[in-house]
Design a protein around this motif. Sequence first.
Motif, PDB file in Angstrom:
ATOM      1  N   GLN B 175       0.836  -1.202   0.000  1.00 55.32           N
ATOM      2  CA  GLN B 175       0.000   0.000   0.000  1.00 55.32           C
ATOM      3  C   GLN B 175       0.873   1.256   0.000  1.00 55.32           C
ATOM      4  O   GLN B 175       0.581   2.232  -0.686  1.00 55.32           O
ATOM      5  CB  GLN B 175      -0.925   0.004   1.230  1.00 55.32           C
ATOM      6  CG  GLN B 175      -2.086  -0.967   1.113  1.00 55.32           C
ATOM      7  CD  GLN B 175      -2.868  -1.106   2.415  1.00 55.32           C
ATOM      8  OE1 GLN B 175      -2.420  -0.629   3.472  1.00 55.32           O
ATOM      9  NE2 GLN B 175      -4.005  -1.765   2.351  1.00 55.32           N
ATOM     10  N   ASP B 178       2.393   1.747  -3.437  1.00 50.87           N
ATOM     11  CA  ASP B 178       1.386   2.238  -4.396  1.00 50.87           C
ATOM     12  C   ASP B 178       1.065   3.706  -4.140  1.00 50.87           C
ATOM     13  O   ASP B 178       0.889   4.485  -5.082  1.00 50.87           O
ATOM     14  CB  ASP B 178       0.108   1.391  -4.301  1.00 50.87           C
ATOM     15  CG  ASP B 178       0.314  -0.018  -4.857  1.00 50.87           C
ATOM     16  OD1 ASP B 178       1.319  -0.228  -5.572  1.00 50.87           O
ATOM     17  OD2 ASP B 178      -0.511  -0.901  -4.550  1.00 50.87           O
ATOM     18  N   ALA B 179       0.998   4.079  -2.868  1.00 53.36           N
ATOM     19  CA  ALA B 179       0.686   5.473  -2.526  1.00 53.36           C
ATOM     20  C   ALA B 179       1.783   6.408  -3.048  1.00 53.36           C
ATOM     21  O   ALA B 179       1.492   7.513  -3.522  1.00 53.36           O
ATOM     22  CB  ALA B 179       0.533   5.621  -1.013  1.00 53.36           C
ATOM     23  N   GLU B 181       3.651   5.854  -5.664  1.00 56.92           N
ATOM     24  CA  GLU B 181       3.526   5.933  -7.125  1.00 56.92           C
ATOM     25  C   GLU B 181       2.351   6.822  -7.532  1.00 56.92           C
ATOM     26  O   GLU B 181       2.443   7.593  -8.491  1.00 56.92           O
ATOM     27  CB  GLU B 181       3.356   4.523  -7.716  1.00 56.92           C
ATOM     28  CG  GLU B 181       4.622   3.705  -7.665  1.00 56.92           C
ATOM     29  CD  GLU B 181       5.781   4.373  -8.383  1.00 56.92           C
ATOM     30  OE1 GLU B 181       5.753   4.472  -9.618  1.00 56.92           O
ATOM     31  OE2 GLU B 181       6.722   4.827  -7.694  1.00 56.92           O
ATOM     32  N   VAL B 182       1.251   6.712  -6.802  1.00 57.98           N
ATOM     33  CA  VAL B 182       0.087   7.562  -7.083  1.00 57.98           C
ATOM     34  C   VAL B 182       0.472   9.023  -6.900  1.00 57.98           C
ATOM     35  O   VAL B 182       0.143   9.889  -7.716  1.00 57.98           O
ATOM     36  CB  VAL B 182      -1.102   7.183  -6.177  1.00 57.98           C
ATOM     37  CG1 VAL B 182      -2.189   8.252  -6.217  1.00 57.98           C
ATOM     38  CG2 VAL B 182      -1.663   5.831  -6.597  1.00 57.98           C
ATOM     39  N   ARG B 183       1.192   9.300  -5.826  1.00 55.51           N
ATOM     40  CA  ARG B 183       1.627  10.675  -5.570  1.00 55.51           C
ATOM     41  C   ARG B 183       2.531  11.167  -6.703  1.00 55.51           C
ATOM     42  O   ARG B 183       2.364  12.255  -7.224  1.00 55.51           O
ATOM     43  CB  ARG B 183       2.369  10.747  -4.226  1.00 55.51           C
ATOM     44  CG  ARG B 183       3.014  12.072  -3.936  1.00 55.51           C
ATOM     45  CD  ARG B 183       1.995  13.194  -3.798  1.00 55.51           C
ATOM     46  NE  ARG B 183       1.170  13.004  -2.611  1.00 55.51           N
ATOM     47  CZ  ARG B 183       0.087  13.748  -2.337  1.00 55.51           C
ATOM     48  NH1 ARG B 183      -0.289  14.714  -3.158  1.00 55.51           N
ATOM     49  NH2 ARG B 183      -0.612  13.518  -1.248  1.00 55.51           N
ATOM     50  N   LEU B 185       2.710  10.146  -9.832  1.00 56.08           N
ATOM     51  CA  LEU B 185       1.986  10.357 -11.091  1.00 56.08           C
ATOM     52  C   LEU B 185       1.099  11.592 -11.011  1.00 56.08           C
ATOM     53  O   LEU B 185       0.971  12.350 -11.968  1.00 56.08           O
ATOM     54  CB  LEU B 185       1.156   9.106 -11.427  1.00 56.08           C
ATOM     55  CG  LEU B 185       1.994   7.866 -11.757  1.00 56.08           C
ATOM     56  CD1 LEU B 185       1.118   6.637 -11.890  1.00 56.08           C
ATOM     57  CD2 LEU B 185       2.798   8.088 -13.042  1.00 56.08           C
ATOM     58  N   SER B 186       0.498  11.809  -9.846  1.00 55.56           N
ATOM     59  CA  SER B 186      -0.379  12.970  -9.715  1.00 55.56           C
ATOM     60  C   SER B 186       0.424  14.261  -9.778  1.00 55.56           C
ATOM     61  O   SER B 186      -0.060  15.284 -10.233  1.00 55.56           O
ATOM     62  CB  SER B 186      -1.174  12.898  -8.408  1.00 55.56           C
ATOM     63  OG  SER B 186      -0.334  13.208  -7.316  1.00 55.56           O
ATOM     64  N   ARG B 429      -5.060  16.871 -10.508  1.00 57.81           N
ATOM     65  CA  ARG B 429      -4.484  16.232  -9.335  1.00 57.81           C
ATOM     66  C   ARG B 429      -5.484  15.271  -8.714  1.00 57.81           C
ATOM     67  O   ARG B 429      -6.640  15.516  -8.684  1.00 57.81           O
ATOM     68  CB  ARG B 429      -4.086  17.290  -8.299  1.00 57.81           C
ATOM     69  CG  ARG B 429      -2.864  18.028  -8.743  1.00 57.81           C
ATOM     70  CD  ARG B 429      -2.318  18.872  -7.635  1.00 57.81           C
ATOM     71  NE  ARG B 429      -1.363  19.829  -8.144  1.00 57.81           N
ATOM     72  CZ  ARG B 429      -0.120  19.524  -8.505  1.00 57.81           C
ATOM     73  NH1 ARG B 429       0.301  18.302  -8.373  1.00 57.81           N
ATOM     74  NH2 ARG B 429       0.685  20.437  -8.982  1.00 57.81           N
TER      75      ARG B 429
END
Lengths: 299, 429
Positions: B175, B178-179, B181-183, B185-186, B429
Amino acid sequence: MKYRVKYGVFALLAVGLFAFSSCQEEPLTGTVLAEPESMTELDLWIDTVYRQSYNIRVQYKWDEADTDHGHDIVPPKLELVQPFLKVVKKVWGEPYVEVSSIGDEFLRQYSFRELKLIGSGSWQNTSVTLGLAEGGYKITLYTVNDFDLEAGVPRNALQQFFQTMHHEFGHILNQRKKYDEQFKNISGGYVASWTSFADTTALQRGFVSAYSMSGDGEDFVEILAHYVCRTAEEWEELLAPLPPYTAERLLMYEESRRMIDEKLQVVRSYMQDSYGVDIDQLRDAILRNIDEVANGDLE
Amino acid sequence: MKKKLFYITGVCALLALQTACSPQFEDLFDKSASERLEEAMDDAESVLTAADKGWAMGYFPNTETRGYVLFAKFNTDGTVTLTDYNNGGLSSTSTYSMNTSQGPVLNFDTYSEVLGRYTDPGTWLGGSTGNAGDFEFVIFSVNEDEVILKGKKYHAKVVLRKITGDGDQETLWRQHYDACEVRFLSLFSNVVDPLLKVGNVFHYTLTTPMTRVFTMFPYGSTNPEEATNLSFVATVDGIDFSSELEVGNGVSCRSFVYNAAENALVSQENADVKIVIPDVYDYFLGLSVEHLATVDRVSGTFATAFASLAAGFVERYEDRQVLESVGFSRMRDGRFAFMLKTARASAMYAIPVHVEDGIFVIDAFDAQNMQADDMDDNGALFYTNVPAVKDMLVALPGAYTLQNNGAFLLNEIEMTSVVNAENKLNLSR
């Protein structure tokens, strides 16, 4: 798994420190090395097999002093350490014990005191250091991670690697007892630019490898290592002339062979007179044990 | 003999004098250096092993290479488990130890398959000594939730952040990864190059963010020789640089956290230092490459504006000057220009502009000495002859938003209608 040496040039470096000559005749007996503070199962095995038997300390974990700012090297894989050490004992140590008249005492008296294992080779441009002998007391062996011995390693890869090991141990022996100084005059021809010569060229000039040309100390241990890690047939194959068989080239090979044979005789006498070791018996024991390892018997 | 005695007496007297004169220093610390070093190592080991769910490790092999989020669980038996989701979730257990070669040092002292990817020279055939990655780290600081290390050979900062939460370790690690990576990409995908500013002054344009190694141009510079590289690693709430960046006057920055209210990454070392997505005109004034918006790459109200502009050309020139694209670039003399391309000429027409009160204003120009040459201010005539050109320049900073058409391709930009009244780029975002 690939055996790195086949890719090309490799360098065997030895630091020859002869400062120990004044005390070289003082045998080290008993277990003079301190016991490690905390021991794993592997540590206990090493302690029994190497320290208590041969008085050799094995360092397989990375130590602060190992940091090499000129090269990227890495520690050995933990699971490969014990099989590797078993095979070092079998292919390097036991043959000497077997053929020496003093048995176990041979290694207790004449061996290096410290064996260091490094996982990778130490690369420098296109050459890689595979072994290092220091001051008559320490040998460093590289590329341990290339030897998954329990999975099986081909015979020729074992021959090549233990050629390195016996090369380095030759330095240790030389650092304890000097060989006849006349050795270096047999062929002469030592050059700093040995890397610019091919092995095949060296073989026409009285050397068993290009690295032999780097100095008489390297030449001596290269002859020893190449000889004891090859069968009689493989030794002849190494020294056989290569085509084209012109009269001029054959004469050059003939003269080269004469010089190598003469140097081999010095090596043979030195090993017999200084250490009581017959290098033909040593070769038989080494090759027999290599065959056993190649067939999966590491013990 | 007397002379010798004289010398001996003299030396003794000098020694006695020196002893008598030796100043008395009070110890600065209660304990000796070696005791303090031992304590530091014990503390570090206690903190590392106390994290029962392990640590997220922002690992840089060196300061030139992008960062990777790895995970580590240190055990009291001297073993450490490392996992790398960048490498298919590879996990390996090896050993670690502490030593004191450069202060307290954390040392992954047997081979780790995970670190091996970044450190092992492997079977390598020329060019360098290896992969230039560290597995020995000087311990810089130790807190219950954060341990900061520095690579012993290659000097990158490596930050360990404690993993907390309910659930099994592997789930929490995944988790967390993934968080991050999400950050990442955003923050950086589909976004024009961000700027780094201190206070209100822009210092750098941070290009190539998707490689996780910024190529930093001094703001406004187009000179590749002035560009420097700075690698970073994504964190859950922002990014960390691989080393401190000095931004003048003793101000440095390394760790940034995203602040939604400010729409900026804010330095944790100095809140004046921010990484921002620029306003349109700030962005274009800082750019180093040419951007074009062709007729097939515009949408929304910008498409209407583009059509109005094209109509303005038809009205003035009929079919002698048919508008094909608009864009932005630097002129040869360094001035910033709004560019126009028509079907008649292969070159662009440039209208040099600057910003006044938040809008683009045309530079003064000499209508008598214009050259029919690319990158001259020959486009200025359009400004006077086609009113729609002026309308677009006035509206541009506040009315439109930009979207780049690919993570690594900023040469062409799609322009879409504005969705943000505050002149911000639409960043999804």
